[in-house]
Design an enzyme around this catalytic site. Structure first.
Site, PDB file in Angstrom:
ATOM      1  N   SER A 262       0.837  -1.199   0.000  1.00  0.00           N
ATOM      2  CA  SER A 262       0.000   0.000   0.000  1.00  0.00           C
ATOM      3  C   SER A 262       0.866   1.242   0.000  1.00  0.00           C
ATOM      4  O   SER A 262       2.037   1.206   0.396  1.00  0.00           O
ATOM      5  CB  SER A 262      -0.895   0.019   1.240  1.00  0.00           C
ATOM      6  OG  SER A 262      -0.116   0.299   2.401  1.00  0.00           O
ATOM      7  N   ASP A 263       0.281   2.342  -0.445  1.00  0.00           N
ATOM      8  CA  ASP A 263       0.884   3.634  -0.151  1.00  0.00           C
ATOM      9  C   ASP A 263       0.708   3.877   1.345  1.00  0.00           C
ATOM     10  O   ASP A 263      -0.107   3.226   2.015  1.00  0.00           O
ATOM     11  CB  ASP A 263       0.233   4.731  -0.982  1.00  0.00           C
ATOM     12  CG  ASP A 263       1.143   5.928  -1.192  1.00  0.00           C
ATOM     13  OD1 ASP A 263       2.113   6.087  -0.412  1.00  0.00           O
ATOM     14  OD2 ASP A 263       0.898   6.731  -2.108  1.00  0.00           O
TER      15      ASP A 263
END
Length: 783
Positions: A262-263
Site C-alpha cells: 500500500s501507499d
C-alpha cells in the site's frame, strides 16, 4: 534465507503472519527473530534517496508528526543548508541524509534516453546500498493528464509508451544493483486534490489503453520487485482493495508475481485489501493488525490468502537480503557528474530565434544574468520525494566559471521576493540588462505549489518573474529565458524572449548543464513528453477537473495530451515530442521490412537520419501509427516507439525501429479483449508529434473480431458480420421457401430503412414465424 518458505509459513501463528504483512514503524518491515526473519528498510523516492536517519535508525520515536513533516517538506527547505556552490565536501545535516538529487520525472523523461536512465537507476541502487535501503519507493509513472496535478513533476509523460520505457530502464538499473523498485501509484492517481477520497471514474478503454498501459509495459520489461497501490478510488472501489486491479489485471492478465504494497496509510479496509491482493500494509498501524487478525479468526479471510501473501513477502525479503552489499560505498562525486549529464540531456530548447544561442563572444560578449533562481536554483518539487542534494550547482557560479575571460558577466536579482515586487531591484535589473548584449533571465513557478495532497492553482510562473521578463525586454531585445517548473506553464511572455530553455526540475546538476548549453559546450537534445498548452482552459481535462461530489470524471477518455489536440485539430503552444537543437536533422528513405503483416509479426522500419548542420548533436526519432477506420473511435496517431541517435556533423546513419504488431491492439469493451483492426495502417516517423516527414503504409492481415449479435441489433449490423448473416439467411430461406440469394438480396435492400431490431424486422415486417430464442441461437452459431 534460502529456506522452504511454505514450511516456514506453516510454523507461524496468525499473529506472526499478520505482523509479517504489516510494516514496523514508518520505513521498515517486521522483524521476526523467532523465525530468523530480519527486517528491511524502504524509503522514498522517485529521483533521489531520501533517508531520514532519525526515523529509520530509531534515534527518535516515529509519529504522525514525522510523516506529516515528510510529505509537506518543500524544495527550498531541502536545499536551505546546502553548500554555497559545488565543491563542498559534504552537505550539512538536515532532515534527511544528503544524496544525489537527480532530475525529477518531468525533466528526466525529456531525455528519452533509456540507456542513461538505466545508469541513473544503477546510481540510485548504489546509494541505497550505501545507506542500507532495500526497497526504493519509485518510480512513479502516473499519466500527466493535467498540468495542474501536484505530483506531475515526479511523473514522466502524458503517453504510456515513453512512461513505460523510461520506468523500465530505471527499474532495471536499480534492481541490477540489488535494490528493489516499487512501481507506483497503481492506478489512476492523476491529481492530488482530495487524493484519498476522490473516485477516478474512467471508462475501460481509456483505463486500459492510457492509464494502465504504462504500468503493463514497465512490468513486462523490468519485473519490479514491488508495486504500490494508490490512494484514490477507481470506478467506485478503493484501489488498495480492488480485486479487478490487483488480481484480475495485475496478476491474472499481466502475470505479475511480485509483492503489492500500500501507499502510506492508504488502506481503509485491511481484510478487503488482502483479499484483493494487497500483500503488505505500510506503515505500521495498530488498527490494520487488529482488523486483519479478527477477520482471520472469524474465517472472513481464508488462511490460504494470508499464506499466499506471506509467501510473496518472504520471497521479497529473501531477494533483498541475498543482494545486500553492506560494504558498498556510493561514489557521490561521480553521481553528481551523472546528474549533470542527465540534466543536460533532458533540458529542452523550445525557442532560439536568430540563433541567439549558443552565446558567442563575437556576438554577445556582455551577458546580464538576472533572476533569483540563478543563485538559488529551483531543482526539485516538494513532498515525500524531496531530496537533500549532496552537491548543488548554482547556475550563476557555473556561468561565471565557463565565461572565463571571453565574456563579461554581470548579475542582478531583479525579483528577490517571490510574493512582492521590488522596484529598486527591478530597476537595477533593467540597467544591467540595458548595458549588456544579452540578458539571461532565470524564472520559475512558485516553490511549494507542487507536492502532495494539493494541486497547482494555475499554470503561471511567478508574477514577479513574468514582470521581470516584460520589463527587461523593453530595454534589451536579446532575452534568453531559463525556466524551472513542475509541469507545463502558460507563456504570455514568450514573444518577449528570443530563446527559451525548459529545464522542468532538473536536479542538483542543472546549473552546470544550463551553463554548458548556453555556451555551446553541449548541444541541447531534450524533447517534451507533454503538450504545452496556450491556456489552461484548452487542456483536455479542464471541464472535468478537479471533479465534484468526490467523483472525478475522466470525460476526455482516450484523448489525453497530444491525442486530444490532434483529434480537435488544435495547435498547442508546443507539441508533444518537440525540442530544438543547435544543429539540424533530416529524415529520408523510409523502408518497411514487409508491406503485409500478421498479428504475431514484428515490423522493422528503417530510415536515414542525417545531421545536416555544423555541430555534433542528438536527435530523438519518434514512430507514430494511425489506425484504419473501424468500429471503435481511435486517436489520430499514437506513439509506438522512439530512438535517441547521436550524429556527428554531416553524418548519416541508417536507423531501425521495431514495431510488434500486437502493440497495435486497442481494448474492445464489447469483447472484453484486445483487438487489432485489420486493414491499412499508416506509419509516421519524425521529430515530434506534429512534424513527421516520413510516411508509409502497411497492410495488417488478421481476422476481424465481432461483438456477439442479439435479437435487438439492426439488420445493418447483421450484414456487417458475414458468417452470422449467412446463418440468418439460411434460417429465413428455410422458413420462407425462397432461395438464399433472394433472401440475401432482399435483406440488403431493406436494411437501410429498417430501424428496428432483428426480431421485429423478421417477424413483423417479413411476417416470419421465428422465436426469440431460435433467432439468438442462430446469431450465436448454436443452431
Amino acid at each position: 534465507m534460502n529456506r522452504d518458505f511454505k514450511r516456514l509459513i506453516a510454523t507461524m501463528t496468525a499473529e506472526e503472519k499478520v505482523a509479517l504483512l504489516t510494516g514496523s514503524g514508518l520505513w521498515r518491515t517486521a522483524s521476526l527473530p523467532q523465525h530468523d526473519i530480519d527486517d528491511i528498510v524502504m524509503t522514498d523516492g522517485t529521483y533521489g534517496v531520501r533517508y531520514s536517519s532519525a526515523q529509520i535508525d530509531g534515534s527518535e520515536k516515529w509519529s504522525m508528526d514525522d510523516f506529516i513533516s515528510v510529505i509537506t517538506q518543500t524544495a527550498d527547505q531541502a536545499s536551505a543548508e546546502e553548500p554555497a556552490a559545488k565543491g563542498g565536501s559534504e552537505a550539512l545535516f538536515s532532515a534527511s541524509l544528503p544524496a544525489t538529487c537527480f532530475p525529477n520525472g518531468s525533466s528526466l523523461a525529456c531525455s528519452w534516453d533509456v540507456d542513461l536512465v538505466y545508469q541513473m537507476g544503477q546510481a540510485l541502487g548504489r546509494e541505497c546500498q550505501h545507506m542500507g535501503v532495500g526497497i526504493l519507493l519509485g518510480p512513479g509513472i502516473n499519466i500527466r493528464r493535467t498540468p495542474l496535478a501536484g505530483r506531475g513533476y515526479e511523473y514522466y509523460a502524458e503517453d504510456p509508451v515513453v512512461s513505460g520505457d523510461i520506468a523500465a530502464a530505471l527499474i532495471n538499473g536499480l534492481q541490477d544493483e540489488g535494490v528493489g523498485a516499487s512501481l507506483k501509484h497503481f492506478a489512476a492517481n492523476n491529481s492530488e486534490y482530495r487524493r484519498t477520497e476522490m473516485d477516478s471514474v474512467i471508462e475501460e478503454r481509456a483505463l486500459r489503453e492510457i492509464y494502465l498501459a504504462g504500468f503493463q509495459r514497465a512490468i513486462a520489461k523490468s519485473q519490479p520487485w514491488t508495486v504500490m497501490s494508490s490512494y484514490n478510488r477507481l470506478n467506485g472501489v478503493q484501489t488498495s482493495q480492488d480485486p479487478f486491479l490487483l488480481t484480475q489485471v495485475l496478476r491474472d492478465e499481466w502475470g505479475y508475481d511480485g509483492l503489492v504494497m500500500s501507499d502510506w496509510y492508504g488502506i481503509k479496509d485491511r481484510p478487503a485489501s488482502l483479499l484483493a491482493g494487497n500483500d503488505l500494509a505500510m506503515p505500521e498501524t495498530r488498527r490494520d493488525k487488529q482488523t486483519l487478525l479478527a477477520a482471520i479468526d472469524a474465517g472472513e479471510v481464508p488462511m490460504a490468502v494470508v499464506d499466499r501473501a506471506c509467501y510473496r513477502m518472504l520471497v521479497l525479503l529473501d531477494k533483498v537480503q541475498r543482494n545486500r552489499r553492506p560494504d558498498a560505498r556510493a561514489d557521490f562525486p561521480a553521481h553528481h557528474v551523472l546528474s549533470q549529464h542527465l540534466a543536460a540531456e533532458s533540458i529542452v530548447l523550445l525557442k532560439n530565434d536568430d540563433d541567439i544561442l549558443p552565446l558567442r563572444p563575437e556576438k554577445t560578449r556582455r551577458i546580464a544574468v538576472l533572476g533569483k533562481p540563478a543563485l538559488e536554483p529551483v531543482i526539485q518539487g516538494s513532498g515525500c520525494a524531496t531530496t537533500v542534494p549532496y552537491l548543488l550547482d548554482r547556475p550563476l557560479g557555473e556561468i561565471f566559471d565557463l565565461a572565463g575571460d571571453d565574456f563579461n558577466v554581470t548579475w542582478a536579482v531583479g525579483a528577490p521576493d517571490d510574493l512582492n515586487d521590488d522596484e529598486a531591484a527591478l530597476e537595477q535589473a533593467r540597467r544591467v540588462a540595458q548595458d549588456a548584449d544579452v540578458a539571461v533571465i532565470f524564472v520559475s513557478t512558485a516553490v511549494g505549489e507542487d507536492g502532495e495532497n494539493g494541486d497547482r492553482q494555475d499554470l503561471n510562473i511567478l508574477a514577479g518573474h513574468e514582470r521581470l521578463i516584460c520589463e527587461v525586454s523593453q530595454v534589451q531585445p536579446n532575452v534568453v529565458v531559463v525556466l524551472a517548473n513542475s509541469d507545463a506553464v502558460v507563456m504570455p511572455w514568450l514573444s518577449q524572449c528570443k530563446a527559451l530553455l525548459e529545464t522542468f526540475f532538473a536536479g542538483q546538476g542543472m546549473g552546470r548543464a544550463v551553463a554548458e548549453i548556453l555556451f555551446g559546450k553541449r548541444n541541447p537534445c531534450g524533447k517534451l513528453t507533454v503538450t504545452v498548452p496556450n491556456t489552461l482552459e484548452e487542456t483536455p481535462a479542464w471541464l472535468n477537473y478537479p471533479g465534484e461530489n468526490l467523483r472525478h470524471h475522466y470525460a476526455e477518455g482516450l484523448f489525453v495530451g497530444y491525442r486530444y489536440y490532434d483529434k480537435r485539430c488544435l495547435t498547442p503552444r508546443f507539441p508533444f515530442g518537440f525540442g530544438l537543437s543547435y544543429t539540424q536533422f533530416t529524415y529520408a528513405n523510409l523502408d518497411l521490412s514487409a508491406t503485409q503483416v500478421g498479428e504475431a509479426d514484428t515490423l522493422t522500419l528503417s530510415f536515414d537520419l542525417t545531421n545536416v548542420g555544423e555541430r555534433d548533436g542528438k536527435e530523438i526519432a519518434q514512430l507514430y501509427v494511425s489506425a484504419p477506420d473501424g468500429e471503435l473511435i481511435r486517436e489520430v496517431k499514437a506513439l509506438k516507439g522512439f530512438s535517441k541517435v547521436a550524429l556527428a556533423a554531416g553524418e548519416t546513419r541508417r536507423v531501425s525501429l521495431q514495431l510488434p504488431i500486437a502493440e497495435l491492439a486497442c481494448y474492445h469493451p464489447g469483447l472484453a479483449d484486445w483487438v487489432i483492426t485489420p486493414g491499412t495502417w499508416q506509419i509516421h516517423v519524425g521529430r515530434s508529434s506534429r512534424d513527421l516527414p516520413l510516411y508509409a503504409e502497411v497492410e495488417v492481415d488478421c481476422p476481424p473480431r465481432y461483438v456477439p449479435l442479439r435479437d435487438d441489433n439492426s439488420l445493418q449490423q447483421l450484414i456487417q458480420q458475414p458468417e452470422a448473416f449467412a446463418r440468418v439467411v439460411a434460417l429465413i430461406a428455410g422458413k420462407s421457401q425462397r432461395s438464399p440469394d433472394q433472401v440475401r438480396e432482399k435483406l440488403i435492400r431493406l436494411a437501410p430503412d429498417l430501424f428496428c431490431g432483428l426480431l421485429i424486422a423478421l417477424t413483423e415486417f417479413l411476417a416470419l414465424d421465428i422465436e426469440r430464442d431460435e433467432l439468438n441461437a442462430v446469431l450465436a452459431g448454436r443452431e
